[in-house]
Scaffold this active site. Sequence first.
Site, PDB file in Angstrom:
ATOM      1  N   TRP A 165       0.867  -1.194   0.000  1.00  0.00           N
ATOM      2  CA  TRP A 165       0.000   0.000   0.000  1.00  0.00           C
ATOM      3  C   TRP A 165       0.901   1.241   0.000  1.00  0.00           C
ATOM      4  O   TRP A 165       1.833   1.304   0.805  1.00  0.00           O
ATOM      5  CB  TRP A 165      -0.866  -0.044   1.262  1.00  0.00           C
ATOM      6  CG  TRP A 165      -1.842   1.080   1.424  1.00  0.00           C
ATOM      7  CD1 TRP A 165      -2.640   1.623   0.465  1.00  0.00           C
ATOM      8  CD2 TRP A 165      -2.130   1.788   2.640  1.00  0.00           C
ATOM      9  NE1 TRP A 165      -3.419   2.628   1.009  1.00  0.00           N
ATOM     10  CE2 TRP A 165      -3.121   2.744   2.340  1.00  0.00           C
ATOM     11  CE3 TRP A 165      -1.661   1.704   3.956  1.00  0.00           C
ATOM     12  CZ2 TRP A 165      -3.645   3.607   3.297  1.00  0.00           C
ATOM     13  CZ3 TRP A 165      -2.180   2.559   4.912  1.00  0.00           C
ATOM     14  CH2 TRP A 165      -3.163   3.496   4.576  1.00  0.00           C
TER      15      TRP A 165
ATOM     16  N   ASP B 283      -1.045  -6.154   8.843  1.00  0.00           N
ATOM     17  CA  ASP B 283      -2.075  -5.176   8.487  1.00  0.00           C
ATOM     18  C   ASP B 283      -3.292  -5.987   8.041  1.00  0.00           C
ATOM     19  O   ASP B 283      -3.212  -6.761   7.076  1.00  0.00           O
ATOM     20  CB  ASP B 283      -1.563  -4.269   7.351  1.00  0.00           C
ATOM     21  CG  ASP B 283      -2.531  -3.121   7.063  1.00  0.00           C
ATOM     22  OD1 ASP B 283      -3.694  -3.195   7.520  1.00  0.00           O
ATOM     23  OD2 ASP B 283      -2.143  -2.163   6.379  1.00  0.00           O
TER      24      ASP B 283
ATOM     25  N   LYS C  95     -13.835  -1.132   5.820  1.00  0.00           N
ATOM     26  CA  LYS C  95     -14.378  -1.830   4.648  1.00  0.00           C
ATOM     27  C   LYS C  95     -15.437  -2.840   5.051  1.00  0.00           C
ATOM     28  O   LYS C  95     -16.523  -2.860   4.489  1.00  0.00           O
ATOM     29  CB  LYS C  95     -13.276  -2.554   3.871  1.00  0.00           C
ATOM     30  CG  LYS C  95     -11.906  -1.948   3.949  1.00  0.00           C
ATOM     31  CD  LYS C  95     -11.705  -0.801   3.005  1.00  0.00           C
ATOM     32  CE  LYS C  95     -10.389  -0.143   3.366  1.00  0.00           C
ATOM     33  NZ  LYS C  95      -9.866   0.811   2.513  1.00  0.00           N
TER      34      LYS C  95
END
Length: 397
Positions: free
Chosen positions: A130, A211, A246
């Site tokens: 990311w 993560d 999300k």
Amino acid sequence: MFEHLDTAPPDAILGLNEAFRNDPNPDKINLSVGVYKDAAGRTPVLACVKEAERRLVEVESSKSYLAIDGLPEFGQLVRGLMFGPEHEITTSGRAVSLQTPGGTGALRVAADFLRKKLAGTTVWCSKPTWVNHPKIFEAADCPVKTYDYIDADGVGLDFDAMLKSLEQIPAGDVVLLHGCCHNPTGIDPTPEQWKQIAEVVRRRALLPLVDFAYQGFGESLEADVRGLREICSEGTEAIVCSSYSKNFGLYSERVGALTLIAEGPEAAQAALSHAKTCVRTNYSNPPQHGAAIVTTVLADAELRRQWEQELAEMRNRINSMREQFVQTMRTASPGHDFSFIAAQRGMFSFSGLTPLQVDELRTKHSVYVVTAGGRINVAGITPDNIERLCAAIGEVL
Ligand code: LMR
């Protein structure tokens, strides 16, 4: 005072979102930021969230500060979600969780904690990762390096190269792993590969930082934790940064958790005390509303069932768009094989589009994708935009 300042470059992901908003083309398509869209192109508030909010408004009697580490039940519930309610990490006291403003907040607190308490440790990120990962750790003055991840074609995992680079990381350094739905590639290790990764991490005494932002978007809530549980097996120490943006659709409420897993309860409490200092000198204490929603849903059997169903609907829609994208591209650009997109999981895939093609997509077709690797947010593809999207990609190819 500010006259000498140059303008900073726009953010690689959120900057595109801004450019998209300013684009007057009514047919514009936004596949940049990782936000779920339903078939009608909306980012809905989940029904379980609406119901939790209704209940919260009824019972809420104060807006006083939360504790530095947030709502007391939140940590226990999110650990239960990740590891299972009976898992020793959930029950033994050797893990502590802090409620944070999003997964990004968790990563930044982790970065501050590492720099203060494990000074000099390098954070190793997958190549690619990311785009914000290295920036967060560098902003906290943590050195960042990379380990190998994808193959030369950019469509699968180069597992041998990954293991080889993990073997070379010095003991005590931090290895940042994506628990599931790797961002930006959508390429995850298999359960067997996770076992081998966990073995190297343990043998080389690396500190895993996982993560974990997409639980439930890969295969299922249970299957998506296989890698995490392998990494955090009995006796291991780890840091987990989880996000509920999300899977609860709570993007703007900023809900995340930093979980510190130590050898025993005493070490966990000491680690917590230092993480709390990092929070206090940053944003003082977290906001309440989003975490109260997650707590309400996870603690209530009926709301939790509803949530799991709504999450499955989001996951299934993304996976069906992956299939349809592959089919539609066969006609739009017969010379290019996109079948790898159907095998990947989560919100993202590396399309392999070059920066020039990405630029043409934006300037000529108002289609917004992230420049690095041509990352597309598959969750932004809908039955209404898929034909136009594929035609545009076919044209720039
Ligand atoms: C993304 O990668 O698009 C998401 O994680 C959102 C963000 O903050 O970048």
